[in-house]
Design an enzyme around this catalytic site. Sequence first.
Site, mmCIF file in Angstrom:
data_model
loop_
_atom_site.group_PDB
_atom_site.id
_atom_site.type_symbol
_atom_site.label_atom_id
_atom_site.label_comp_id
_atom_site.label_asym_id
_atom_site.label_seq_id
_atom_site.Cartn_x
_atom_site.Cartn_y
_atom_site.Cartn_z
ATOM 1 N N SER A 168 -17.612 -41.348 10.115
ATOM 2 C CA SER A 168 -16.841 -41.082 8.913
ATOM 3 C C SER A 168 -15.349 -41.215 9.210
ATOM 4 O O SER A 168 -14.902 -42.259 9.667
ATOM 5 C CB SER A 168 -17.199 -39.691 8.374
ATOM 6 O OG SER A 168 -16.770 -39.509 7.061
ATOM 7 N N ARG A 238 -14.914 -28.320 -1.649
ATOM 8 C CA ARG A 238 -15.962 -28.474 -0.654
ATOM 9 C C ARG A 238 -17.312 -28.766 -1.303
ATOM 10 O O ARG A 238 -18.076 -29.620 -0.822
ATOM 11 C CB ARG A 238 -16.063 -27.202 0.190
ATOM 12 C CG ARG A 238 -17.249 -27.137 1.143
ATOM 13 C CD ARG A 238 -17.194 -28.218 2.182
ATOM 14 N NE ARG A 238 -18.221 -28.003 3.206
ATOM 15 C CZ ARG A 238 -18.432 -28.803 4.242
ATOM 16 N NH1 ARG A 238 -17.678 -29.877 4.394
ATOM 17 N NH2 ARG A 238 -19.376 -28.547 5.117
ATOM 18 N N ASP A 334 -26.779 -43.805 2.972
ATOM 19 C CA ASP A 334 -25.386 -43.372 2.915
ATOM 20 C C ASP A 334 -24.682 -44.106 1.778
ATOM 21 O O ASP A 334 -24.416 -45.297 1.863
ATOM 22 C CB ASP A 334 -24.697 -43.667 4.251
ATOM 23 C CG ASP A 334 -23.258 -43.166 4.313
ATOM 24 O OD1 ASP A 334 -22.724 -42.716 3.287
ATOM 25 O OD2 ASP A 334 -22.663 -43.242 5.412
ATOM 26 N N HIS A 367 -25.106 -39.628 4.230
ATOM 27 C CA HIS A 367 -23.958 -39.804 5.118
ATOM 28 C C HIS A 367 -24.006 -38.863 6.310
ATOM 29 O O HIS A 367 -23.590 -39.223 7.417
ATOM 30 C CB HIS A 367 -22.669 -39.585 4.318
ATOM 31 C CG HIS A 367 -21.419 -39.766 5.106
ATOM 32 N ND1 HIS A 367 -21.065 -40.978 5.687
ATOM 33 C CD2 HIS A 367 -20.425 -38.897 5.428
ATOM 34 C CE1 HIS A 367 -19.907 -40.848 6.321
ATOM 35 N NE2 HIS A 367 -19.504 -39.597 6.179
#
Length: 398
Positions: A168, A238, A334, A367
Amino acid sequence: MSAEPENPASAPDPEAGASIAATAGKRALLGVDAPLRLDSGATLGPFTVAYETYGTLDSLKSNAVLVCHALTGDHYAASTHPVTGKPGWWGDLIGPGKVIDTDRFFVICSNVLGGCMGTTGPRDLNPATGRPYGLDFPVITIGDMVRAQGLLLDYLGIETLFCAIGGSMGGMQVLQWASACPERLFAAVPIATAARHSAQNIAFHEVGRQAIMADPEWRGGAYLDAGTRPRAGLAVARMAAHITYLSEPALHRKFGRRLQSRERLGFSFDADFQVESYLRHQGSSFVERFDANSYLYITRAMDYFDLWEANGGSLPKAFEGTKTRFCVVSFTSDWLFPTAENRKIVHALNAAAANVSFVEIETDKGHDAFLLDEPEFHSTVSGFISSAWAARQKAVRA
């Protein structure tokens, strides 16, 4: 360079004093002789970088592996986290006899510039004012993070890395290393990443930033001066981001439409569904270990990352003449950094005549698969590292 300070300055935070500020591990004070020049044109220095190391550096200093963390990660890759008490986020990969074998390699992982776990960031004291930086902290980029890591390697006396690896945002750092400092990097493993942030990902980040800034306790970024924190806004940021780390099949398998601690709908806005309760927990636990302004700065750094733009619109030019060996990894489910984005990196490396291998891992974990128990992923990285290490040893002996 300077000796490591025992207690680097940290901003006061009454609510977070026992959480975010409770960091342990190593510290390096950098930018003492000359400040770090940032992409924005601002300078920063001296500044502190927090880091952890595992294993032993060999006599030739040829076995160093740099692990680059993702957006909400930190340098506790294989150490118990001092705030949460949880094992390191890559403890399954790093350790004796593991994929990144600490009996063989000297592993370094640092908290990125702008972070909130010991490396200088917006929650730390601005020496010019004696108060927390807040929004006076300069905007930073992935390039700035990598330059700070380069200064850390200089501090440790390490000229070249055997390997840089990360997923990432960590993968972005790996690509930046390979593009900006190829002479210092023998092998690179960018995982589930992209050479520039997509419009969709920028949009998701903006939703999170707006959630934080809409919280009345954000106070224009000066919440530490007021002795408060934008907990609700950061929790929502978040929650929104965490959805992007998963996949629909994974969410269905894990939660479906199952109810949370009840047998029927509550006809209210409490958490009726397990998935709602899960996201609320992710949000509430996150605010205990992360600073809201750091979230703004680090997401912005990801948004600004663009190796095409940095190389006149040509991604192959970013890797022109490179001798670094690459292994690019993606995951089928992902949708945050899909395989198509990783293939663009591979195509550019092929166009630059680089030594590159590519693997797409079949998984429904989304992911976050690079952080989870994914045997094919582990065996892929292990095989590449073993092969690259054999080539590195041959080169060192020559």
